[in-house]
Design an enzyme around this catalytic site. Structure first.
Site, short mmCIF file in Angstrom:
data_model
loop_
_atom_site.label_atom_id
_atom_site.label_comp_id
_atom_site.label_asym_id
_atom_site.label_seq_id
_atom_site.Cartn_x
_atom_site.Cartn_y
_atom_site.Cartn_z
N GLU A 27 0.78 -1.28 0.01
CA GLU A 27 -0.05 0.17 -0.01
C GLU A 27 0.92 1.26 -0.07
O GLU A 27 0.49 2.11 -0.66
CB GLU A 27 -0.97 -0.07 1.20
CG GLU A 27 -1.80 1.25 1.14
CD GLU A 27 -2.71 1.31 2.47
OE1 GLU A 27 -3.97 1.99 2.37
OE2 GLU A 27 -2.05 0.81 3.62
N GLU A 28 2.04 1.32 0.71
CA GLU A 28 2.76 2.46 0.77
C GLU A 28 3.72 2.49 -0.29
O GLU A 28 4.39 3.72 -0.33
CB GLU A 28 3.65 2.45 2.15
CG GLU A 28 2.79 2.06 3.33
CD GLU A 28 1.91 3.22 3.84
OE1 GLU A 28 2.13 4.21 3.22
OE2 GLU A 28 0.78 3.08 4.38
N GLU A 54 -9.44 1.25 6.28
CA GLU A 54 -8.30 2.02 6.37
C GLU A 54 -7.98 2.30 7.81
O GLU A 54 -8.78 1.96 8.73
CB GLU A 54 -8.42 3.01 5.51
CG GLU A 54 -8.16 3.16 4.17
CD GLU A 54 -6.82 2.62 3.51
OE1 GLU A 54 -5.73 2.98 4.56
OE2 GLU A 54 -6.36 2.30 2.57
N HIS A 130 1.88 4.63 12.66
CA HIS A 130 3.18 4.61 12.01
C HIS A 130 4.19 4.92 12.46
O HIS A 130 5.24 5.57 12.14
CB HIS A 130 2.87 5.44 10.59
CG HIS A 130 2.18 4.64 9.73
ND1 HIS A 130 2.16 4.90 8.24
CD2 HIS A 130 1.52 3.46 9.70
CE1 HIS A 130 1.24 3.97 7.70
NE2 HIS A 130 0.86 3.31 8.37
#
Length: 372
Positions: A27-28, A54, A130
């Site tokens: 995804e990143e 998400e 994160h």
């Protein structure tokens, strides 16, 4: 997703449509997995709608912050089926404007697959998201349970819906949606909102013109009104500058996202500064400029000035086509109609009363600052 998959596999309730569970990686890295699936997999062309999960935090209520494109029935499905609905078209328009430097698989499915969907995300305590503190022990189990209840209910609703098979036939226009104090979600077609917005703005302008343009006191009324209008704008501008100064200070001491840990932190940090600045500006204006003016008349003038600003904002945002104009609708309609009703009641008794709401001004300044 695993728990919902397990629940559905053990359920005796028949589903009218198949359900695909897609666990994406990369995804990143420019959303490669979702792009590869929707453009190359043989199942992709059979998909009629999707639910994208998400996270921009580690708990709290999962927020519906993107829907569509132009499939109002999907929002209605979520509102009808979800046990604890929480959604905002404001979040959708802010996110899709590009102000927030982020992206989700929702865009890939929408733009490359031309598929309508719903995008949900956890948003509480994004301060540790994160980072090295983003560990499994900080995930709130009640948030997972809440999300599971909502998604399972919506999934069952869609999987047994007749509209899903012909979803493209129901593709018409946008929808305005927002939650009411976290209790339920209100949703209605954007075209209905446009008509309602223009009617409310027209009522506000008629009310203001009737008050300001009185033949005998027209010049005096206009002078006092536009002075109050200018001071109101000055107070908001100075408040915004104050909030930005606080934001810069927080950044300089290395706590730039401290407000992102919990909602009440942002309100305490920036809301307090905004409220104090508003009070200061209006106190100074009353002390040095409006020394001998009646408090009731002064409140009435500033009410009209604030009402004019939001009526103009309502008209402009509606003309642009933003569904978020509903916020201005609330800030115009409720104060104005309450004032008219109370004024009529007290006028019959030979008295006069006004209502003056400034709290929404503070919220507007804080919202702008947080979005920046």
């Amino acid at each position: 997703m695993l728990e919902i998959l397990s629940t559905l596999s053990k359920s005796s309730e028949p589903l009218q449509h198949a359900v695909i569970f897609l666990f994406n990686g990369a995804e990143e890295n420019i959303l490669q997995a979702s792009h590869g699936f929707i453009t190359q997999h043989e199942w992709a062309k059979s998909i009629r709608a999707f639910i994208n999960l998400e996270a921009a935090g580690v708990g709290g209520k999962e927020l519906v912050f993107q829907t569509g494109p132009e499939n109002p029935w999907l929002v209605q499905a979520y509102v009808s089926a979800a046990e604890h609905p929480f959604a905002s078209v404001v979040a959708q328009e802010i996110f899709q404007s590009g102000i927030i430097p982020a992206d989700t698989d929702f865009r890939i499915y929408r733009d490359f697959g031309n598929i309508p969907g719903i995008d949900l995300a956890f948003i509480e305590n994004g301060y540790i998201y994160h980072t090295k503190y983003d560990t499994s022990d900080r995930i709130l189990t009640d948030s997972i349970q809440r999300a599971g209840d909502n998604i399972l209910a919506v999934l069952k609703y869609l999987a047994t819906s007749d509209k899903l098979a012909k979803s493209f036939e129901y593709r018409h226009g946008n929808v305005v949606f927002f939650d009411i104090l976290g209790l339920f979600v209100l949703a209605y077609p954007a075209r209905v909102g446009t008509i309602m917005n223009y009617i409310i703005a027209a009522i506000a302008f008629i009310y203001l013109s009737k008050k300001i343009l009185q033949p005998k006191t027209k010049v005096n009324n206009m002078k006092k009104f536009f002075t109050a209008f200018g001071l109101t704008l000055l107070s908001w501008l100075s408040t915004l500058v104050t909030v930005l100064i606080v934001a810069v200070f927080i950044s300089l001491i290395g706590r730039s996202l401290s407000w992102y840990s919990h909602f009440y932190v942002s309100m305490s940090l920036y809301g307090t500064a905004a409220t104090a600045k508003l009070i200061l500006v209006h106190t100074l204006a009353k002390k040095f400029y409006y020394k001998n003016m009646n408090d009731q008349y002064l409140g009435d003038v500033f009410f009209d000035a604030s009402l004019m600003f939001w009526a103009i904002a309502l008209t402009v945002l509606t003309q642009i086509g933003l569904c978020s104009a509903f916020i201005c609708t609330l800030w115009v309609a409720f104060p104005l109609f309450t004032k008219l009703m109370i004024h009529k009641e007290f006028r019959q008794k030979g008295k006069n009363l006004f209502l003056f709401f400034h709290f929404h001004d503070v919220l507007k300044i804080v919202t702008l600052a947080l979005a920046m």
